[in-house]
Design a protein around this motif. Structure first.
Motif, PDB file in Angstrom:
ATOM      1  N   ASP A 164       0.829  -1.212   0.000  1.00 39.30           N
ATOM      2  CA  ASP A 164       0.000   0.000   0.000  1.00 39.30           C
ATOM      3  C   ASP A 164       0.860   1.258   0.000  1.00 39.30           C
ATOM      4  OD1 ASP A 164      -2.341  -1.424  -0.055  1.00 39.30           O
ATOM      5  OD2 ASP A 164      -2.689  -1.308   2.118  1.00 39.30           O
ATOM      6  N   GLY A 165       1.942   1.240   0.792  1.00 37.48           N
ATOM      7  CA  GLY A 165       2.842   2.388   0.820  1.00 37.48           C
ATOM      8  C   GLY A 165       3.518   2.606  -0.518  1.00 37.48           C
ATOM      9  N   ALA A 166       3.926   1.517  -1.169  1.00 39.66           N
ATOM     10  CA  ALA A 166       4.571   1.619  -2.475  1.00 39.66           C
ATOM     11  C   ALA A 166       3.601   2.178  -3.517  1.00 39.66           C
ATOM     12  CB  ALA A 166       5.087   0.257  -2.906  1.00 39.66           C
ATOM     13  N   LYS A 167       2.358   1.755  -3.469  1.00 40.18           N
ATOM     14  CA  LYS A 167       1.359   2.267  -4.415  1.00 40.18           C
ATOM     15  C   LYS A 167       1.148   3.771  -4.227  1.00 40.18           C
ATOM     16  CE  LYS A 167      -1.308  -2.000  -5.018  1.00 40.18           C
ATOM     17  NZ  LYS A 167      -2.618  -2.674  -4.814  1.00 40.18           N
ATOM     18  N   ALA A 168       1.083   4.203  -2.946  1.00 39.70           N
ATOM     19  CA  ALA A 168       0.886   5.624  -2.673  1.00 39.70           C
ATOM     20  C   ALA A 168       2.074   6.428  -3.195  1.00 39.70           C
ATOM     21  CB  ALA A 168       0.707   5.845  -1.176  1.00 39.70           C
ATOM     22  N   SER A 189      -0.814   0.089 -11.704  1.00 36.21           N
ATOM     23  CA  SER A 189      -1.152  -0.809 -10.597  1.00 36.21           C
ATOM     24  C   SER A 189      -1.348  -2.236 -11.097  1.00 36.21           C
ATOM     25  CB  SER A 189      -2.423  -0.305  -9.899  1.00 36.21           C
ATOM     26  OG  SER A 189      -2.788  -1.167  -8.840  1.00 36.21           O
ATOM     27  N   SER A 190      -2.023  -2.375 -12.220  1.00 40.17           N
ATOM     28  CA  SER A 190      -2.247  -3.713 -12.785  1.00 40.17           C
ATOM     29  C   SER A 190      -0.943  -4.341 -13.247  1.00 40.17           C
ATOM     30  CB  SER A 190      -3.221  -3.615 -13.967  1.00 40.17           C
ATOM     31  OG  SER A 190      -4.474  -3.128 -13.556  1.00 40.17           O
ATOM     32  N   LEU A 191      -0.087  -3.519 -13.887  1.00 41.18           N
ATOM     33  CA  LEU A 191       1.180  -4.026 -14.419  1.00 41.18           C
ATOM     34  C   LEU A 191       2.068  -4.566 -13.295  1.00 41.18           C
ATOM     35  CD1 LEU A 191       3.241  -4.327 -16.759  1.00 41.18           C
ATOM     36  CD2 LEU A 191       3.944  -1.951 -16.275  1.00 41.18           C
ATOM     37  N   TRP A 192       2.270  -3.782 -12.250  1.00 41.20           N
ATOM     38  CA  TRP A 192       3.188  -4.205 -11.199  1.00 41.20           C
ATOM     39  C   TRP A 192       2.570  -5.194 -10.218  1.00 41.20           C
ATOM     40  CZ3 TRP A 192       6.062   1.093 -10.159  1.00 41.20           C
ATOM     41  CH2 TRP A 192       6.975   1.306 -11.209  1.00 41.20           C
ATOM     42  N   ASN A 199       5.728  -6.045  -4.265  1.00 42.55           N
ATOM     43  CA  ASN A 199       6.637  -6.492  -3.212  1.00 42.55           C
ATOM     44  C   ASN A 199       8.064  -6.106  -3.585  1.00 42.55           C
ATOM     45  OD1 ASN A 199       8.158  -7.780  -1.298  1.00 42.55           O
ATOM     46  ND2 ASN A 199       7.488  -9.856  -1.825  1.00 42.55           N
ATOM     47  N   TYR A 200       8.664  -5.229  -2.795  1.00 39.25           N
ATOM     48  CA  TYR A 200      10.008  -4.750  -3.139  1.00 39.25           C
ATOM     49  C   TYR A 200      11.065  -5.849  -3.023  1.00 39.25           C
ATOM     50  CZ  TYR A 200      11.654  -4.557   1.731  1.00 39.25           C
ATOM     51  OH  TYR A 200      12.060  -4.881   3.001  1.00 39.25           O
ATOM     52  N   GLN A 201      10.726  -6.949  -2.374  1.00 37.51           N
ATOM     53  CA  GLN A 201      11.663  -8.063  -2.235  1.00 37.51           C
ATOM     54  C   GLN A 201      11.417  -9.170  -3.263  1.00 37.51           C
ATOM     55  OE1 GLN A 201      10.747  -8.805   1.971  1.00 37.51           O
ATOM     56  NE2 GLN A 201      12.841  -8.169   2.493  1.00 37.51           N
ATOM     57  N   ALA A 202      10.498  -8.931  -4.193  1.00 38.32           N
ATOM     58  CA  ALA A 202      10.167  -9.950  -5.190  1.00 38.32           C
ATOM     59  C   ALA A 202      11.381 -10.282  -6.049  1.00 38.32           C
ATOM     60  CB  ALA A 202       9.026  -9.467  -6.077  1.00 38.32           C
ATOM     61  N   SER A 203      11.539 -11.569  -6.360  1.00 38.19           N
ATOM     62  CA  SER A 203      12.666 -12.009  -7.182  1.00 38.19           C
ATOM     63  C   SER A 203      12.224 -13.159  -8.066  1.00 38.19           C
ATOM     64  CB  SER A 203      13.827 -12.454  -6.280  1.00 38.19           C
ATOM     65  OG  SER A 203      14.916 -12.927  -7.049  1.00 38.19           O
ATOM     66  N   ASN A 204      12.591 -13.106  -9.342  1.00 37.58           N
ATOM     67  CA  ASN A 204      12.266 -14.171 -10.287  1.00 37.58           C
ATOM     68  C   ASN A 204      13.458 -15.128 -10.340  1.00 37.58           C
ATOM     69  OD1 ASN A 204      11.987 -15.728 -12.726  1.00 37.58           O
ATOM     70  ND2 ASN A 204      10.441 -14.230 -13.406  1.00 37.58           N
ATOM     71  N   GLY A 205      13.245 -16.314  -9.815  1.00 35.52           N
ATOM     72  CA  GLY A 205      14.336 -17.275  -9.725  1.00 35.52           C
ATOM     73  C   GLY A 205      14.882 -17.715 -11.061  1.00 35.52           C
ATOM     74  N   ASN A 231      14.846  -0.438  -0.779  1.00 38.97           N
ATOM     75  CA  ASN A 231      14.015   0.754  -0.784  1.00 38.97           C
ATOM     76  C   ASN A 231      13.030   0.718  -1.946  1.00 38.97           C
ATOM     77  OD1 ASN A 231      12.955   3.380  -0.804  1.00 38.97           O
ATOM     78  ND2 ASN A 231      14.888   4.275  -0.116  1.00 38.97           N
ATOM     79  N   ALA A 232      11.762   0.572  -1.618  1.00 39.20           N
ATOM     80  CA  ALA A 232      10.729   0.505  -2.656  1.00 39.20           C
ATOM     81  C   ALA A 232      10.678   1.791  -3.466  1.00 39.20           C
ATOM     82  CB  ALA A 232       9.366   0.238  -2.007  1.00 39.20           C
ATOM     83  N   THR A 233      10.932   2.933  -2.843  1.00 40.47           N
ATOM     84  CA  THR A 233      10.864   4.212  -3.545  1.00 40.47           C
ATOM     85  C   THR A 233      11.922   4.289  -4.638  1.00 40.47           C
ATOM     86  OG1 THR A 233       9.998   5.317  -1.571  1.00 40.47           O
ATOM     87  CG2 THR A 233      10.982   6.715  -3.271  1.00 40.47           C
ATOM     88  N   THR A 234      13.124   3.803  -4.356  1.00 41.01           N
ATOM     89  CA  THR A 234      14.179   3.777  -5.374  1.00 41.01           C
ATOM     90  C   THR A 234      13.761   2.902  -6.548  1.00 41.01           C
ATOM     91  OG1 THR A 234      15.888   4.104  -3.688  1.00 41.01           O
ATOM     92  CG2 THR A 234      16.605   3.175  -5.796  1.00 41.01           C
ATOM     93  N   GLN A 235      13.168   1.759  -6.269  1.00 45.70           N
ATOM     94  CA  GLN A 235      12.710   0.854  -7.328  1.00 45.70           C
ATOM     95  C   GLN A 235      11.615   1.500  -8.172  1.00 45.70           C
ATOM     96  OE1 GLN A 235      11.531  -2.841  -5.500  1.00 45.70           O
ATOM     97  NE2 GLN A 235      13.582  -3.233  -4.648  1.00 45.70           N
TER      98      GLN A 235
END
Length: 263
Positions: A164-168, A189-192, A199-205, A231-235
């Motif tokens: 929610d914070g990242a979306k804002a 919003s749909s794309l991400w 999720n700022y920690q998301a990783s595609n193995g 940092n989600a804001t940097t991403q």
């Protein structure tokens, strides 16, 4: 009785006037001796104090008078140096006026007698200690304020790293930096949500893509900040710039993703 004294003196060939002159001399001598005795007593008292404070035997103090003065002036120099260093280190953090006044009083230490010099040294040392304590207290307050600010920043960062914070954050940056309104944000919003679930920690193995925008590799996001991994804001800043450069708008990027399953 006086006549008897006169008779006795005549028989002894002693002048009565000489007796009176001698008596006057005794009285005059007493008037001179009394203050000398008082001065001697004061000197002896000071000598006792000096002996007790230095450990030098009373009988040896005369030999060490010059050494004692040199030592006292050496202490004065040390007090001045410490006071001046303390003022320099703490003048911006606390009131240094008392220490500065003490320094000014001790600065002409060579002109002060031993008693005044010792008092001036004590005054300077006390003012120095008080200023150092005040400076330390100011440092503690500053450290506490910095710790509170860091804690607040960490709490804000933690909140911004939630979905929610990242979306804002993304909504705000998209509008202020790129002029994209709610319609574009819906596409973003749909794309991400599809890419990472925000999720700022998301990783595609399999591919190695990382973060909310699924940068490939994740280290590309370092162009917007060394803290890209935490940092989600940097991403988000990197991801919006990537969309702008590659697709023009979030809705164009979302359309491409729906068509080929990547963007």
């Amino acid at each position: 009785m006086l006549s008897t004294l006169r008779s006795t003196l005549r028989s002894s060939n002693i002048s009565f006037g000489r007796v009176l002159t001698g008596a006057a001399a005794i009285i005059m001598s007493a008037s001179l001796v009394t203050p000398m005795i008082a001065q001697q007593q004061e000197s002896e008292r000071a000598t006792r104090e000096l002996s007790e404070s230095t450990g030098i035997h009373h009988d040896q103090l005369g030999v060490y008078d010059t050494l004692w003065r040199d030592r006292l002036e050496g202490v004065a120099q040390q007090s001045l140096a410490k006071a001046e260093a303390t003022v320099q280190a703490n003048a911006a953090k606390a009131d240094a006026s008392a220490a500065k006044t003490a320094i000014a009083g001790l600065d002409d230490y060579k002109k002060l007698d031993d008693s005044k010099l010792r008092k001036s040294i004590d005054t300077t040392d006390a003012a120095t200690a008080a200023l150092a304590a005040a400076g330390a207290a100011a440092d503690q307050r500053a450290a506490a304020a910095a710790a509170a600010a860091a804690a607040a920043a960490a709490a804000a960062q933690a909140a911004a790293n939630t979905p929610d914070g990242a979306k804002a954050t993304a909504r705000s940056i998209a509008a202020s930096t790129y002029g994209w309104g709610d319609d574009q944000f819906q596409c973003l919003s749909s794309l991400w949500s599809k890419e990472s679930g925000w999720n700022y920690q998301a990783s595609n193995g399999s591919s190695g893509a990382a973060g909310i925008p699924q940068s490939l590799p994740g280290s590309k996001m370092a162009t917007f900040g060394a803290d890209w991994a935490t940092n989600a804001t940097t991403q988000i800043k990197w991801g919006l710039d990537y969309i702008k450069r590659g697709y023009g708008t979030p809705c164009s990027a979302w359309g491409h993703s729906q068509s080929v399953n990547w963007y």
